[in-house]
Motif scaffolding. Sequence first.
Motif, PDB file in Angstrom:
ATOM      1  N   ASP A 207      13.739   2.100 -17.296  1.00  0.00           N
ATOM      2  CA  ASP A 207      15.118   2.206 -16.805  1.00  0.00           C
ATOM      3  C   ASP A 207      15.229   3.199 -15.644  1.00  0.00           C
ATOM      4  OD1 ASP A 207      15.988   0.371 -18.681  1.00  0.00           O
ATOM      5  OD2 ASP A 207      16.289   1.935 -20.192  1.00  0.00           O
ATOM      6  N   ILE A 208      14.566   4.336 -15.818  1.00  0.00           N
ATOM      7  CA  ILE A 208      14.596   5.336 -14.752  1.00  0.00           C
ATOM      8  C   ILE A 208      13.841   4.810 -13.525  1.00  0.00           C
ATOM      9  CG2 ILE A 208      13.840   7.660 -14.115  1.00  0.00           C
ATOM     10  CD1 ILE A 208      16.106   7.740 -16.070  1.00  0.00           C
ATOM     11  N   ALA A 209      12.691   4.169 -13.769  1.00  0.00           N
ATOM     12  CA  ALA A 209      11.912   3.639 -12.647  1.00  0.00           C
ATOM     13  C   ALA A 209      12.735   2.623 -11.867  1.00  0.00           C
ATOM     14  CB  ALA A 209      10.619   3.010 -13.160  1.00  0.00           C
ATOM     15  N   ALA A 210      13.506   1.799 -12.586  1.00  0.00           N
ATOM     16  CA  ALA A 210      14.323   0.800 -11.895  1.00  0.00           C
ATOM     17  C   ALA A 210      15.295   1.468 -10.933  1.00  0.00           C
ATOM     18  CB  ALA A 210      15.079  -0.050 -12.923  1.00  0.00           C
TER      19      ALA A 210
ATOM     20  N   THR B 102      14.556   2.191  -6.066  1.00  0.00           N
ATOM     21  CA  THR B 102      15.466   1.827  -4.980  1.00  0.00           C
ATOM     22  C   THR B 102      15.996   3.057  -4.254  1.00  0.00           C
ATOM     23  OG1 THR B 102      17.373   1.871  -6.450  1.00  0.00           O
ATOM     24  CG2 THR B 102      16.222  -0.223  -6.235  1.00  0.00           C
ATOM     25  N   ARG B 103      15.371   4.204  -4.509  1.00  0.00           N
ATOM     26  CA  ARG B 103      15.824   5.451  -3.885  1.00  0.00           C
ATOM     27  C   ARG B 103      14.729   6.001  -2.981  1.00  0.00           C
ATOM     28  NH1 ARG B 103      18.576   8.781  -8.176  1.00  0.00           N
ATOM     29  NH2 ARG B 103      20.331   7.488  -8.803  1.00  0.00           N
ATOM     30  N   PRO B 104      15.072   6.911  -2.068  1.00  0.00           N
ATOM     31  CA  PRO B 104      14.022   7.577  -1.288  1.00  0.00           C
ATOM     32  C   PRO B 104      13.062   8.286  -2.238  1.00  0.00           C
ATOM     33  CG  PRO B 104      16.188   8.121  -0.417  1.00  0.00           C
ATOM     34  CD  PRO B 104      16.415   7.360  -1.679  1.00  0.00           C
ATOM     35  N   LYS B 105      11.789   8.340  -1.854  1.00  0.00           N
ATOM     36  CA  LYS B 105      10.818   8.836  -2.819  1.00  0.00           C
ATOM     37  C   LYS B 105      10.838  10.349  -2.996  1.00  0.00           C
ATOM     38  CE  LYS B 105       7.087   8.486   0.517  1.00  0.00           C
ATOM     39  NZ  LYS B 105       5.892   7.699   0.847  1.00  0.00           N
TER      40      LYS B 105
ATOM     41  N   TYR C 243       8.369  10.916  -5.973  1.00  0.00           N
ATOM     42  CA  TYR C 243       8.271   9.735  -6.813  1.00  0.00           C
ATOM     43  C   TYR C 243       7.243   8.769  -6.235  1.00  0.00           C
ATOM     44  CZ  TYR C 243       9.480   5.528  -9.337  1.00  0.00           C
ATOM     45  OH  TYR C 243       9.412   4.401 -10.103  1.00  0.00           O
ATOM     46  N   GLN C 244       6.434   8.208  -7.101  1.00  0.00           N
ATOM     47  CA  GLN C 244       5.428   7.239  -6.687  1.00  0.00           C
ATOM     48  C   GLN C 244       5.995   5.845  -6.973  1.00  0.00           C
ATOM     49  OE1 GLN C 244       2.112   8.689  -5.676  1.00  0.00           O
ATOM     50  NE2 GLN C 244       3.755  10.204  -5.498  1.00  0.00           N
ATOM     51  N   TYR C 245       6.306   5.136  -5.895  1.00  0.00           N
ATOM     52  CA  TYR C 245       6.869   3.793  -6.095  1.00  0.00           C
ATOM     53  C   TYR C 245       5.919   2.935  -6.914  1.00  0.00           C
ATOM     54  CZ  TYR C 245      10.452   4.674  -2.538  1.00  0.00           C
ATOM     55  OH  TYR C 245      11.510   5.161  -1.842  1.00  0.00           O
ATOM     56  N   THR C 246       6.509   2.125  -7.792  1.00  0.00           N
ATOM     57  CA  THR C 246       5.683   1.232  -8.604  1.00  0.00           C
ATOM     58  C   THR C 246       6.260  -0.183  -8.577  1.00  0.00           C
ATOM     59  OG1 THR C 246       4.871   0.787 -10.830  1.00  0.00           O
ATOM     60  CG2 THR C 246       6.974   1.891 -10.683  1.00  0.00           C
ATOM     61  N   CYS C 247       5.343  -1.145  -8.732  1.00  0.00           N
ATOM     62  CA  CYS C 247       5.803  -2.535  -8.771  1.00  0.00           C
ATOM     63  C   CYS C 247       6.442  -2.859 -10.121  1.00  0.00           C
ATOM     64  CB  CYS C 247       4.644  -3.485  -8.489  1.00  0.00           C
ATOM     65  SG  CYS C 247       3.279  -3.298  -9.632  1.00  0.00           S
ATOM     66  N   PHE C 248       6.250  -1.967 -11.100  1.00  0.00           N
ATOM     67  CA  PHE C 248       6.919  -2.170 -12.391  1.00  0.00           C
ATOM     68  C   PHE C 248       8.407  -1.864 -12.230  1.00  0.00           C
ATOM     69  CE2 PHE C 248       3.764  -2.402 -16.018  1.00  0.00           C
ATOM     70  CZ  PHE C 248       2.735  -2.837 -15.222  1.00  0.00           C
ATOM     71  N   ALA C 249       9.195  -2.436 -13.122  1.00  0.00           N
ATOM     72  CA  ALA C 249      10.639  -2.148 -13.164  1.00  0.00           C
ATOM     73  C   ALA C 249      11.349  -2.474 -11.857  1.00  0.00           C
ATOM     74  CB  ALA C 249      10.887  -0.687 -13.557  1.00  0.00           C
TER      75      ALA C 249
ATOM     76  N   THR D 166      13.419  -6.009 -14.326  1.00  0.00           N
ATOM     77  CA  THR D 166      14.818  -5.774 -14.691  1.00  0.00           C
ATOM     78  C   THR D 166      15.483  -7.040 -15.233  1.00  0.00           C
ATOM     79  OG1 THR D 166      15.437  -6.103 -12.400  1.00  0.00           O
ATOM     80  CG2 THR D 166      15.176  -3.839 -13.117  1.00  0.00           C
ATOM     81  N   GLU D 167      14.831  -8.203 -15.063  1.00  0.00           N
ATOM     82  CA  GLU D 167      15.410  -9.404 -15.638  1.00  0.00           C
ATOM     83  C   GLU D 167      14.350 -10.186 -16.408  1.00  0.00           C
ATOM     84  OE1 GLU D 167      14.343  -9.390 -12.220  1.00  0.00           O
ATOM     85  OE2 GLU D 167      15.008 -11.297 -11.344  1.00  0.00           O
ATOM     86  N   SER D 168      14.821 -11.070 -17.274  1.00  0.00           N
ATOM     87  CA  SER D 168      13.914 -11.923 -18.021  1.00  0.00           C
ATOM     88  C   SER D 168      13.527 -13.100 -17.129  1.00  0.00           C
ATOM     89  CB  SER D 168      14.631 -12.426 -19.274  1.00  0.00           C
ATOM     90  OG  SER D 168      13.880 -13.424 -19.898  1.00  0.00           O
ATOM     91  N   ILE D 169      12.284 -13.598 -17.265  1.00  0.00           N
ATOM     92  CA  ILE D 169      11.882 -14.754 -16.457  1.00  0.00           C
ATOM     93  C   ILE D 169      12.818 -15.929 -16.741  1.00  0.00           C
ATOM     94  CG2 ILE D 169      10.016 -16.419 -15.979  1.00  0.00           C
ATOM     95  CD1 ILE D 169       9.358 -13.622 -14.978  1.00  0.00           C
TER      96      ILE D 169
END
Lengths: 1000, 208
Positions: free
Chosen positions: A765-768, A772-775, A799-805, A907-910
């Motif tokens: 949730d936090i990663a999501a 979308t914020r400056p790192k 913050y290290q951007y991740t492809c998760f979330a 953040t969404e279900s497939i």
Amino acid sequence: MSTLSLFQDIIRSPDEVKVVLDAALVTENLEDTQNRRVLAVVSHKDDWDLTEEGCLFICKYKVGASGGVDELDMQRVFPIYGQFSVVMRQMGRGPVNLRSDMVPKSVLQQPGAVIALSITPAEGFQDDSPLLTFFTHDVKGLGTLVSECRRLKEASDVDANAAIDLASSKTHFSWLKPYFEKNATIAALTSVPQDLRLINQPLLDRLSPSCAGLPGDDHADAQIIKDDWIRRKARTMCRVGKRKLKLRLGTFNVNGKMPSQDLSAWVQGNVNGLRSTKLEKETPELPPMMNISPLSLGEVISNPFNRIFPKKSSPHQTEWDVNQYAIRVDLDNPEDPDLLVLGFQELDLSTEALLYSTGTAREDAWCLAVLAALGEKAVNYEKLVSKQLVGMLLVIFVKKSLQSCFSNIRTCYAGAGILGVMGNKGGTAVRLTFTPPYDDSKSPITSPGSTSLTFVNAHLAAFDEMVDKRNSDFLDLSKRLSFDGFEPLRSSSPVSDTDAGDDRTVVEIPQTPAIGAPLPLSIYETDSLFWMLDLNYRVDVPDTSLRKMLRDEEWPNDTKIEALTRFDQLRKSIRDKKAFHGFKEMPIKHLPTYRFSPGLAMDAMGYDLKRKPAWTDRVLYMHDPLCRVEQLSYTSHPQITMSDHRPVSADFEVDMDIYDTAALNANARKLLNDMHELELENTSGREGLKIQDTYVDFEKISYGTSAERKLSVRNTSKSPCAFRFVPVQIDSPIHPEWLSVHPLTGILLPDEVITITLSVQIDKDIAAILNTRPKDLSATLILHTMMAKDHFISVSGEYQYTCFANKLARLTRLRGAIRAMQSPDDLLPETNAINAPREIMRLVNWMMAHNEHVDGMFLSPANDSQVHIIRECLDTGEAFPFKEQTPDPQIPIAFAATLIAFLNSLTESIIPATLHQRCLDMTNRDEAFELLDELSPAAVNVWISITAFLHFICQRSKEKDLAERIATVLAPVLLRDDSNSFVPPISPLRKKKFLLYFIS
Amino acid sequence: MSKQYQFKLVLLGESAVGKSSLVLRFVKDQFDDYRESTIGAAFLTQTVTLDDQTTVKFEIWDTAGQERYKSLAPMYYRNANCAVVVYDITQSASLEKARTWIRELQRQADPSIVIALCGNKLDLAARRQVSQEEAKKYADEEGLMWTETSAKTGEGVTEIFTAIAQKLPLTAPSATRAGGARAGPGARAGVDLNKQAASAGQPEACNC
Ligand SMILES: Nc1nc2c(ncn2[C@@H]2O[C@H](COP(=O)(O)OP(=O)(O)OP(=O)(O)O)[C@@H](O)[C@H]2O)c(=O)[nH]1
Ligand SMILES: [Mg+2]
């Protein structure tokens, strides 16, 4: 102890005692404590506008448990303004001139001279009480009192004819309010129960609004923090042990029926041998507390002020570990409840019942049925108290051996039906106090403290759409159900003999200084509160799908009920703070308890076709943090079929402290005095707190990790220092959502050091949010010390951007590896979006290319560090570092686990929850494929590539059930539930079936 | 008739120009050679008596001069009735910084705010980099009060606060009685507390 110091005890710290005078009500026997009064003038200077207001307090001595007078009770308070005046005259003569310098010398010198004084209150403070005339020997004190009164009257700029309502005034004399409310004085910190709704709020929420540069009401806030601290400390310092009381609660809407079935399942809970009482007996009981040295049981902490006032010795200075073991009150039958509290609704449906009392025939019949259900154990119990309001009956049975421990039994009721009087809806309540038995010959307790228990039985408005009415009924009952302390108990009630001559009764009803009558106690002013009721709250799921789900035998009850209760109106009302805010309820594990109607049209489960099944019958509770309450069970009893509702029961354990009220009072007074003394001695130099390091760097913060930094804060001043964190703006948060801070408020004694913990934990949730914020993460925390300073604490991290979330759509617009992104908006134009997230394709492609070892993929647990490495490679775009030559069988498993974690973090279900219901209708592969048209292009591609890979490995495998097993794991991931969705969830089995169309 | 006023005063200026030292001198008449840089904002009060009739109570916010905390400054100068913008006469860069603060106050603060420009460390006049003429000219152009002080020797310190106290009641917004009410944060403004003088003399004869 001097009168002055006794009086100081009941004065709040910014207020100043100008003079204290010993006086008496009648001339004869000035020394008799019954007649003695203390008159005192107190002044309050407003910190902000420098005005001064004064008040005359009249107090009475309270005879303590030890027989001595060690406390004052505030009786009256007179604001000094307008008509207020004090007239004195010498006994036997006319009025004396009041100038202290003009009191005849002869009077002053005459030993034992008695002077009378009468008080005329200001406008609006007169009442019918007898003339306010007092007598005193203290001529000098009286002179000071009179001149102070005059000075303060002149200083007051209140209109002489104004009648001030102290309860509502926001300006003049508003500082007196705390003395009227129940939260001033020692009593408030010890014996007067706090409102549970308040005490369960975080301390910070009870303080005034405040932000950077704009402190709130610092004086009042510091007082709240101090009071809270003293309340907790005083109790822990005198706790000598704990006792555990076992309660069984039940609620049953009997639909006007008379008892016709065995109720033992509901009453006893051990029918069919479901409950193994044996097991409980085998758990070793600790020997009674008295045989154990206090040191062996927990940490013993002495009075925190001893360090500061080393010379003074103080009594009762041991502090017990809060987690210390509580012993069952009743050691003879520990498995049986000590108290059986049953709430019945719709006891009587007859029209007459609504209009006038129809006697106790039905109550008697049900009580007999309860005793019968207790079987051979019935001899151990008897009825303690009951309260009926038309259809609602609350009845309490107690173990005979413990009956004498219960006292102060009060009952009340409030109707919520027609006109608020008719009792078809509404509630009844019982409040009682329990004083644990304690016999320690070595350190006997003379005035044992007690714990109050309050039970409410209620019945709220019916029908699905009436949820707002139910919420307002609840709020209304919360307000109107209160114990006036004097309500005569029904003479037939067995309680009358318990109450009489009970010398342990603790006086808990506080006195209002102005009126002198006990204030009513709200149902929330208690140590523990239980509501058991037919709430009539329903489930917001369409009737047909609800019944279908309930019927669905392939869907295990636990997950099904969990999924359905998310749509429960009561849960929603609690979540939205519309009703039962702050109450706890154990998760429901039983099927709906309403409505069954044998004979009428019903569905396969026996539920009435005309009424949507619902969990109408509930048990909720709330308690003071000082009194531990634990719920052990929560079940319905479907075997009792006589009503259209099923009865519900709940077992509780309540741990209560054993302590001496005199010791508690002494502790609270001591702490209060010590605190006060420090404050008076050191009014200057409030700039007390030193923060060790005001710059906190979390450095690199990445997904799935947590980090902690500690700040040490020391009070370098000589007075207690209260602090709180404040936001930058009134409505902004105190700290960013990625950071947590503990504690947010508190108080430090001189030289005391506390550690403030800052922690960061990046979950999905936090990663999501952070993706979308400056790192560069930075924040300034503002720690405000009362009346002194805002300290800044700079917090930073990268913050290290991740492809998760992320959202699928966002992933398809990344220019490359996400970690390389400079700004969160650095995305491809929508029209140039790629087909499917690169990261998912990399995972699937790798697994496809290394498909020799598929054993355990998606099924066996993976190696966490390998998953971490894979995720890092996805984030940075680097090649996977695994050697091709020497394949580790764990690696494919780690890839599969990464894919699952990735899908779970999206953040969404497939397949979005809104389409799940449609999956139910699919009967073959082609239809299933058609559903994919509803998905976004990225989701379709993800679905197809994942299912294609799964199809491939399942086809090739020799294990026949591999597809089944993999689908069991992956279906809930690819068809994830959404707790915010309005569409009811579908069973895991249906999801699996849908997925199997693609992979088997 | 006595008059009591209460005003919010904020100190602004580059780090190390001597803001905290000025406040310490004003409130406690003390000086510290080694003061820690302020990290945060300290709240103090001090009352100035103008004559027998009028007292002014200052609610002083001493802010942090470090650049890092610049974004928080508006929280402290909002609703301020007056601001003392301090520079160090031995550092010409600090006057530049002061100009920036003044521009910001003129743009963002309450339009009725009284601004005083204060050149501190007068005792180090030998190392002066900012001439009196330059500073005075700027202050006149902008309509600011101006003076030079030394928190170390105390020179000019009480004077500047008294001068502000004298100027403020004239410009303060219309008086409202607070009457002990705290209308919540943000509701404070200069307050005129007209009321009967509380006679501190000997009690007089009356039935009170
Ligand atoms: N000689 C001399 N030194 C001064 C005077 N005023 C302050 N100082 C010194 O200058 C240094 C900085 O003073 P502070 O008062 O801490 O400065 P500040 O403006 O509050 O700085 P920040 O809190 O960082 O914004 C300290 O070492 C003071 O002793 C002065 O009038 N004369
Ligand atoms: Mg400073």
